[in-house]
Design an enzyme around this catalytic site. Structure first.
Site, mmCIF file in Angstrom:
data_model
loop_
_atom_site.group_PDB
_atom_site.id
_atom_site.type_symbol
_atom_site.label_atom_id
_atom_site.label_comp_id
_atom_site.label_asym_id
_atom_site.label_seq_id
_atom_site.Cartn_x
_atom_site.Cartn_y
_atom_site.Cartn_z
ATOM 1 N N ASP A 65 0.838 -1.196 0.000
ATOM 2 C CA ASP A 65 0.000 0.000 0.000
ATOM 3 C C ASP A 65 0.874 1.247 0.000
ATOM 4 O O ASP A 65 2.091 1.166 0.196
ATOM 5 C CB ASP A 65 -0.973 0.007 1.197
ATOM 6 C CG ASP A 65 -0.297 -0.372 2.529
ATOM 7 O OD1 ASP A 65 0.944 -0.435 2.582
ATOM 8 O OD2 ASP A 65 -1.021 -0.600 3.505
ATOM 9 N N ASN A 126 -7.424 -1.650 14.166
ATOM 10 C CA ASN A 126 -8.852 -1.697 13.818
ATOM 11 C C ASN A 126 -9.201 -2.921 12.971
ATOM 12 O O ASN A 126 -10.288 -3.007 12.422
ATOM 13 C CB ASN A 126 -9.258 -0.420 13.079
ATOM 14 C CG ASN A 126 -8.577 -0.296 11.719
ATOM 15 O OD1 ASN A 126 -7.681 -1.085 11.394
ATOM 16 N ND2 ASN A 126 -8.995 0.669 10.930
ATOM 17 N N HIS A 128 -7.558 -3.832 10.199
ATOM 18 C CA HIS A 128 -7.208 -3.730 8.778
ATOM 19 C C HIS A 128 -5.997 -4.596 8.438
ATOM 20 O O HIS A 128 -5.187 -4.924 9.299
ATOM 21 C CB HIS A 128 -7.023 -2.271 8.332
ATOM 22 C CG HIS A 128 -5.752 -1.605 8.755
ATOM 23 N ND1 HIS A 128 -5.596 -0.237 8.733
ATOM 24 C CD2 HIS A 128 -4.566 -2.080 9.211
ATOM 25 C CE1 HIS A 128 -4.378 0.067 9.137
ATOM 26 N NE2 HIS A 128 -3.729 -1.021 9.435
ATOM 27 N N GLU A 133 -9.557 -1.248 5.178
ATOM 28 C CA GLU A 133 -10.169 -0.834 6.430
ATOM 29 C C GLU A 133 -11.469 -1.613 6.653
ATOM 30 O O GLU A 133 -11.965 -2.270 5.734
ATOM 31 C CB GLU A 133 -10.457 0.676 6.376
ATOM 32 C CG GLU A 133 -9.218 1.545 6.078
ATOM 33 C CD GLU A 133 -8.254 1.662 7.269
ATOM 34 O OE1 GLU A 133 -8.175 0.737 8.092
ATOM 35 O OE2 GLU A 133 -7.558 2.700 7.352
HETATM 36 P P1 PGA Z 1 2.071 -1.450 12.822
HETATM 37 O O1 PGA Z 1 0.782 -1.521 11.929
HETATM 38 O O2 PGA Z 1 3.116 -2.258 12.120
HETATM 39 O O3 PGA Z 1 2.439 -0.019 12.875
HETATM 40 O O4 PGA Z 1 1.696 -2.012 14.140
HETATM 41 C C1 PGA Z 1 0.357 -2.723 11.389
HETATM 42 C C2 PGA Z 1 -0.659 -2.408 10.324
HETATM 43 O O5 PGA Z 1 -1.352 -1.390 10.445
HETATM 44 O O6 PGA Z 1 -0.762 -3.183 9.373
#
Ligand code: PGA
Length: 237
Positions: A65, A126, A128, A133
């Protein structure tokens, strides 16, 4: 699902798997996750490059992404992060790294490369995966999305305030991720305990997009004790 005492154990074992793939076939198409979670895996790969002379020059990298609405070359972009933490330390030529700009083109580029051999994936607070999302469908593909407030909050430190975090991003879809030949999911730390429990105990569906990883036929999930701490708790009585 593999629960390790320390995250470094998971990083070492996943890096070993990737290095073995690279040794066996040279040309590996690697799906790159960015951020805090996978950083240690790339550090470990760089160590293997140095100490065991693993040659990553034929690896092709596809980013999961990217933020939209940033200036080209912005240091906070995932492409800049990938250059610094993955491409340069591993000696992967910059021309062999792709970052999504246009959904259809990106899907075609992945197909033309022969598909993703291995996708590294984290889970957001959350639920995702990549920037899919809550509400993302099982059949989603690479597309532009609006970022969830929690996602923007989690990025606010990097951007110096939530108001400066981009509102839009482009992300591989759930279907794109599930088509990778191997899927390797990582989650570390107590802050992920709740979402990990949801991802592996709730019914599979768009409310928690991470639940969809359970449909992958070649899935490995690496957790440290803290991230696994809310899993499989039966309620008393
Ligand atoms: P993080 O996020 O590596 O900052 O914990 C994981 C994600 O959002 O995929």
């Amino acid at each position: 699902m593999i629960v390790v005492e320390r995250r470094e154990d998971a990083e070492r074992m996943l890096a070993r798997e990737i290095a073995d793939l690279v040794r066996a076939s040279g040309r590996v198409v690697l799906g790159i996750a960015t951020g805090r979670t996978p950083a240690g895996v790339y550090r470990e790969l760089a160590r293997l490059r140095k100490e065991e002379e693993v040659d990553f020059r034929r690896v092709e990298a596809f980013l999961l992404d990217e933020y939209l609405d940033l200036a080209t070359g912005d240091a906070r972009s995932f492409l800049a992060w990938t250059r610094e933490r993955v491409l340069d330390p591993l000696g992967i030529p910059a021309a062999q790294a792709r970052c999504p700009e246009n959904g259809e083109e990106y899907e075609r580029a992945i197909r033309d490369a022969g598909g993703l051999d291995l996708q590294i994936l984290g889970i957001g607070r959350n639920g995702h995966v990549a920037f899919n999302e809550p509400g993302s469908r099982r059949d989603s593909r690479t597309r532009v999305v609006e970022l969830h407030p929690w996602t923007r909050e989690d990025a606010s430190e990097t951007f110096g305030g939530i108001d400066r975090v981009p509102r839009r991003a482009i992300t591989m879809g759930i279907e794109t991720i599930l088509e990778a030949k191997r899927l390797r999911v990582l989650a570390f730390g107590a802050a992920k305990a709740q979402v990990v429990a949801q991802a592996f105990e709730r019914p599979i569906g768009p409310e928690v997009p991470a639940t969809f990883v359970r449909e992958h036929p070649d899935l490995e999930v690496w957790l440290d004790r803290e991230a696994a701490s809310e899993l499989f708790r039966t309620s008393p009585g």
